[in-house]
Scaffold this motif. Structure first.
Motif, short mmCIF file in Angstrom:
data_model
loop_
_atom_site.label_atom_id
_atom_site.label_comp_id
_atom_site.label_asym_id
_atom_site.label_seq_id
_atom_site.Cartn_x
_atom_site.Cartn_y
_atom_site.Cartn_z
N THR A 43 0.84 -1.19 0.00
CA THR A 43 0.00 0.00 0.00
C THR A 43 0.87 1.25 0.00
O THR A 43 2.04 1.21 0.31
CB THR A 43 -0.90 0.07 1.26
OG1 THR A 43 -0.08 0.34 2.39
CG2 THR A 43 -1.62 -1.24 1.46
N ASN B 6 4.40 -7.15 -3.57
CA ASN B 6 3.38 -6.18 -3.97
C ASN B 6 2.02 -6.48 -3.36
O ASN B 6 1.04 -5.79 -3.64
CB ASN B 6 3.25 -6.13 -5.49
CG ASN B 6 2.83 -7.47 -6.08
OD1 ASN B 6 3.34 -8.52 -5.68
ND2 ASN B 6 1.88 -7.44 -6.99
N ARG C 72 1.36 -4.11 -9.61
CA ARG C 72 0.19 -3.53 -8.96
C ARG C 72 0.31 -3.67 -7.45
O ARG C 72 0.78 -4.70 -6.96
CB ARG C 72 -1.08 -4.27 -9.39
CG ARG C 72 -1.22 -4.50 -10.88
CD ARG C 72 -2.00 -3.38 -11.53
NE ARG C 72 -2.18 -3.65 -12.96
CZ ARG C 72 -2.69 -2.78 -13.81
NH1 ARG C 72 -3.07 -1.57 -13.39
NH2 ARG C 72 -2.82 -3.08 -15.08
N ARG C 73 -0.16 -2.68 -6.75
CA ARG C 73 -0.23 -2.78 -5.29
C ARG C 73 -1.58 -3.43 -4.95
O ARG C 73 -2.64 -2.92 -5.36
CB ARG C 73 -0.11 -1.40 -4.66
CG ARG C 73 1.30 -0.80 -4.82
CD ARG C 73 1.25 0.70 -4.71
NE ARG C 73 0.34 1.24 -5.73
CZ ARG C 73 -0.31 2.40 -5.64
NH1 ARG C 73 -0.14 3.17 -4.60
NH2 ARG C 73 -1.12 2.80 -6.62
N HIS D 186 0.33 -9.20 -12.41
CA HIS D 186 0.03 -8.06 -11.55
C HIS D 186 1.22 -7.62 -10.70
O HIS D 186 1.03 -6.87 -9.74
CB HIS D 186 -1.14 -8.40 -10.59
CG HIS D 186 -2.39 -8.82 -11.28
ND1 HIS D 186 -3.26 -9.76 -10.76
CD2 HIS D 186 -2.94 -8.44 -12.45
CE1 HIS D 186 -4.28 -9.94 -11.58
NE2 HIS D 186 -4.12 -9.14 -12.61
N ASP E 223 -3.92 -0.48 -5.92
CA ASP E 223 -4.51 -0.68 -7.25
C ASP E 223 -5.69 -1.63 -7.19
O ASP E 223 -6.66 -1.50 -7.92
CB ASP E 223 -3.44 -1.25 -8.19
CG ASP E 223 -2.29 -0.29 -8.39
OD1 ASP E 223 -2.57 0.88 -8.73
OD2 ASP E 223 -1.13 -0.69 -8.17
N LEU E 224 -5.56 -2.62 -6.29
CA LEU E 224 -6.58 -3.66 -6.23
C LEU E 224 -6.79 -4.10 -4.79
O LEU E 224 -5.83 -4.43 -4.09
CB LEU E 224 -6.13 -4.87 -7.08
CG LEU E 224 -6.95 -6.16 -6.95
CD1 LEU E 224 -8.40 -5.95 -7.38
CD2 LEU E 224 -6.32 -7.29 -7.77
N PHE F 98 -8.50 -5.15 -15.36
CA PHE F 98 -7.76 -3.99 -15.87
C PHE F 98 -7.93 -3.86 -17.38
O PHE F 98 -7.11 -3.25 -18.06
CB PHE F 98 -6.27 -4.12 -15.48
CG PHE F 98 -6.03 -4.13 -14.00
CD1 PHE F 98 -6.14 -2.95 -13.26
CD2 PHE F 98 -5.71 -5.30 -13.34
CE1 PHE F 98 -5.93 -2.95 -11.88
CE2 PHE F 98 -5.49 -5.30 -11.96
CZ PHE F 98 -5.60 -4.13 -11.23
N HIS G 85 -3.79 3.77 -0.36
CA HIS G 85 -4.23 3.63 -1.74
C HIS G 85 -3.62 2.38 -2.34
O HIS G 85 -2.41 2.17 -2.23
CB HIS G 85 -3.81 4.83 -2.57
CG HIS G 85 -4.48 6.09 -2.16
ND1 HIS G 85 -5.66 6.53 -2.70
CD2 HIS G 85 -4.15 7.01 -1.21
CE1 HIS G 85 -6.03 7.67 -2.13
NE2 HIS G 85 -5.13 7.98 -1.22
N ALA H 22 -9.17 1.95 -3.30
CA ALA H 22 -8.60 1.07 -4.32
C ALA H 22 -9.18 1.44 -5.68
O ALA H 22 -10.36 1.75 -5.80
CB ALA H 22 -8.90 -0.39 -4.00
N ASP H 23 -8.32 1.38 -6.71
CA ASP H 23 -8.82 1.62 -8.07
C ASP H 23 -9.80 0.53 -8.49
O ASP H 23 -10.75 0.77 -9.22
CB ASP H 23 -7.65 1.64 -9.06
CG ASP H 23 -6.76 2.85 -8.84
OD1 ASP H 23 -7.22 3.79 -8.16
OD2 ASP H 23 -5.62 2.84 -9.35
N ARG H 24 -9.52 -0.67 -8.03
CA ARG H 24 -10.40 -1.79 -8.32
C ARG H 24 -10.70 -2.51 -7.02
O ARG H 24 -9.77 -2.74 -6.22
CB ARG H 24 -9.74 -2.81 -9.25
CG ARG H 24 -9.22 -2.26 -10.56
CD ARG H 24 -10.35 -2.07 -11.56
NE ARG H 24 -9.83 -1.73 -12.88
CZ ARG H 24 -9.38 -0.51 -13.22
NH1 ARG H 24 -9.37 0.47 -12.33
NH2 ARG H 24 -8.95 -0.29 -14.45
#
Lengths: 474, 474
Positions: A5, A118, A37-38, A34, A17-18, A343, A15, A144-146
């Motif tokens: 994170t 990650n 991706r965080r 991935h 990503d997923l 994504f 924050h 989270a973005d997702r």
């Protein structure tokens, strides 16, 4: 950061990503692709790895198999065996099963916690603040973005028989498999898949089983199948149908279950009366997500969650929390769909279209089913018919001296499409597969039996013959 | 005439439209479409209905199943069962099995004798006079427009262990299943399918089994499979490989089998050293028909018999007498081909192209195979590879605590075509079927696992995972 994170502009808000909420099939989502991706995976269950591994499909089948060995040997008297005895060492079985499962669960958690730089693990309950933000029980705020909702389901509680009541003698399917001693007598409340699996298991182990069912066993299945299953079950254990609102009371060591006019005294009670999706723990209604009447999230064909009928950007769901099937293999397929869509650009989205959806019930006798019953097919306007072939009409059925097992196919007359398969009998869970294969590849029953060899005299000849029978009717 | 014949110009010569020699799969040939044809079926076996029903696939599997029940229950100790005992009442099993089979056989003969007015039965040996004429042992001469040779095969005799020797204590697979008492010790000579099935059966029933094999068990199978099978077999019974030319002598109640440096004392001997086609009893060489080196008739793709490389008009063959497979399901398919071609014009002939040809070995552990080994595929110039998936890597394998069972797939690299499947383990005979289905429908392994659901956690997941593994290697 080692937990994947970053802390953003808002003080204390992390924050990523997923965020995957639920570490059952959800835990299969993170993929080597991935690695930049965080990712956070959140799960608040007392175990790690979801229902199937810890309290569902896998341990039940490991137990059911042992019970089947005992039952099959005893049944061998019919075939010419004599003086068959044997008993289960319950603790040995339990400790073998959970020794294996707990290790998988523990090492899975350890790997998720620290196996990939990650990815991090949030080992507490999280609730939605908005469709891109959750807050954890301890006060962490994660944006989270997702977000993928994979929180699954839990055993349905009954008011008259609360889980854990009477010093833990009223069990759910979450707890019943870890008891220390087999009871002499057990009452199983419920008539669905789990209830029937546990009834067969305990009965196979020699426990006196009374199953109390509101309507009938395996309601919604083909009626001939349920009738025949109920008849076989009644030879093995006590089935009381049409009884509702059970109330459990304790009288010393005895638990008394009353339901309607029925009363039964037992040592333990298992409530296996279906499952409810865990959306209530998630705050998903409060942020306006769409729910089915039974509490499941509404998703589109791409596993995207809807709110007010519209796609919520970045929000996906998979497994029992959205699926009507409550099946691990469906949850896994949904996870594959989500992984592809997570994504992806809109143009690249992949729809979840895999069909038919088979499932097996590891009760006794075993059951495997996919698709529609004849009534359901006709209700949909299909010009359908059904054929039945008994195991007992094949050489393998002779070997079993089988009188109860059968394969039923529901077929659309014009196209020959196989719209349903209903199998009850030994190895049903495997026998169904060539039908799934053919139907999934778009092959009708026309010519199917004779397009391939069926090794003689394997059990699969009952499927071959059912297909031939269906072709004759086309 | 009630026996379906007419007497022609030549005094004593009967004329029919169709003569079928052999009442195994041959007996399935007459069809309602033939009701205006005069047909004779000839068979000289002591039983009616062929090898499979009377002395082959069906009774062996009925016996094997009972032995498996006992073995599985005993094996349950590994899984947590305790004090498992049980024994077989051999006579009860035998009488149940043959009570059923003999009745089917007898009623089949009765039906063939008098069930249809256009069909008659010749219950004696017939030999060719010419490709359209046979003479029976009692002197009947039968001329037929079409002759179908379906005389099958018989157990191969060994000079050092003649069938029936020592007051019937040296058995063939024809006689061993009807013995009155289980022996305490048995020697089984041979390492093929039948030998391995009987070894597992007797061993499961608690008989002390010594298997004497010229080369290795299941020669010609995938070598990893035979190695692993041999290892499991050796845990259960005594396997002596590389011993040839066994000689049996009697010493009072004891039969002594000597082969090379090996000596074993037993109560009964079973010689299961392969089968030979019954062409020698048929006079087929004397009339110039083509034969393979092993005595089988040579047929073309339409099941027409050849002589000097040319089709003999009106002469067909099916089953063990021509097939390299010695499989009932292949004989039945050949019978279907013959039925279509028997009275067809050349333009309407149907070729026998059904593939792949799977078969199962109902030994312990069970085996199912189709297609080529990797070595065979490469020898044919295919760019092939193999993958193995262990039962023990799947949830069902955990339930079994399995450590020996596996699925091996042989795949062509470019096309992804499944050119072989080699399965050893519980339910192999059924697990192979979805692979047969897909391969028969022309589907490669590419996408096959994910084109369909596999009910979790059924045994079939080992097949699913083998397919996934194969795709990774493509």
């Amino acid at each position: 950061m080692s937990d994947g994170t970053t802390t953003g502009q808002d003080e204390g808000t992390e924050h990523v990503d997923l965020l995957v909420i639920g570490a059952g099939s959800g835990n299969t989502l993170p993929h080597p692709d991935h690695h930049e991706r965080r990712i956070l995976v959140a799960d608040d269950a007392p175990w790690f790895g979801g229902t199937c591994l810890n309290v569902g499909c896998i341990p039940t089948k490991m137990l059911v198999h042992v019970a089947d060995l005992l039952r099959d040997a005893r049944d061998g008297e019919r075939l010419g065996l004599r003086d068959v005895t044997g008993r289960v060492d319950w603790r040995a079985v339990r400790d073998r099963v959970f020794g294996r499962i707990d290790e998988i669960s523990t090492s899975g958690e350890e790997y998720r916690r620290s196996g990939e730089p990650n990815i991090g693990l949030v080992r507490e309950t999280v609730r939605f603040v908005d469709p891109r933000t959750v807050r954890s029980a301890s006060g962490r705020t994660i944006e989270a973005d997702r977000i993928v909702v994979a929180v699954g389901s839990r055993p349905r509680a009954l008011p008259g028989a609360p889980f854990g009541a009477f010093d833990g003698r009223v069990h759910s399917t979450d707890t019943i498999m870890r008891i220390d001693e087999l009871p002499r007598r057990i009452a199983i409340i419920g008539g669905g898949v789990s209830a029937c699996e546990f009834a067969a298991m305990f009965s196979g182990f020699g426990v006196e089983v009374t199953q109390l069912v509101r309507s009938s066993l395996l309601r919604g299945y083909d009626t001939e199948l349920t009738d025949r299953f109920t008849a076989v079950a009644r030879d093995e254990w006590d089935v009381r149908t049409g009884v509702s609102d059970p109330e459990v009371t304790a009288h010393g060591d005895v638990l008394r279950v009353r339901a309607g006019d029925e009363t039964v005294d037992v040592d333990l009670v298992l409530v296996a009366a279906g499952r409810v999706p865990n959306t209530d723990r998630l705050g998903s209604r409060e942020i306006g997500l769409d729910h089915h009447d039974d509490g499941r999230l509404v998703v589109d064909a791409y596993q995207r969650v809807l709110a007010g009928g519209e796609v919520v950007p970045g929000l996906f769901a998979l497994g029992d929390v959205d699926s009507p099937h409550q099946l691990k293999h469906v949850a896994n397929e949904e996870a594959r769909i989500v992984r592809q869509n997570l994504f992806a650009d809109d143009a690249d989205l992949v729809a979840n279209t895999l069909a038919p959806v088979p499932h097996a019930v590891f009760t006794h006798p075993q059951i495997a089913v996919f698709g529609r019953t004849l009534d359901a097919a006709r209700a949909e306007g299909l010009d359908a018919f059904e054929v039945v072939h008994e195991y007992g009409w094949t050489a393998w059925g002779w070997a079993l001296e089988d009188t109860t097992s059968f394969v039923k196919l529901v077929v659309e007359r014009g196209s020959g499409a196989l719209v349903g398969a209903h199998i009850m009998g030994p190895d049903a869970a495997i026998l169904v597969q060539p039908l799934v294969t053919a139907a999934s590849l778009g092959h009708s029953v026309r010519g199917l039996a004779r397009a391939q060899y069926w090794p003689h005299p394997a059990a699969s000849e009952v499927v071959e013959n059912a297909l031939l029978r269906a072709e004759e009717e086309l």
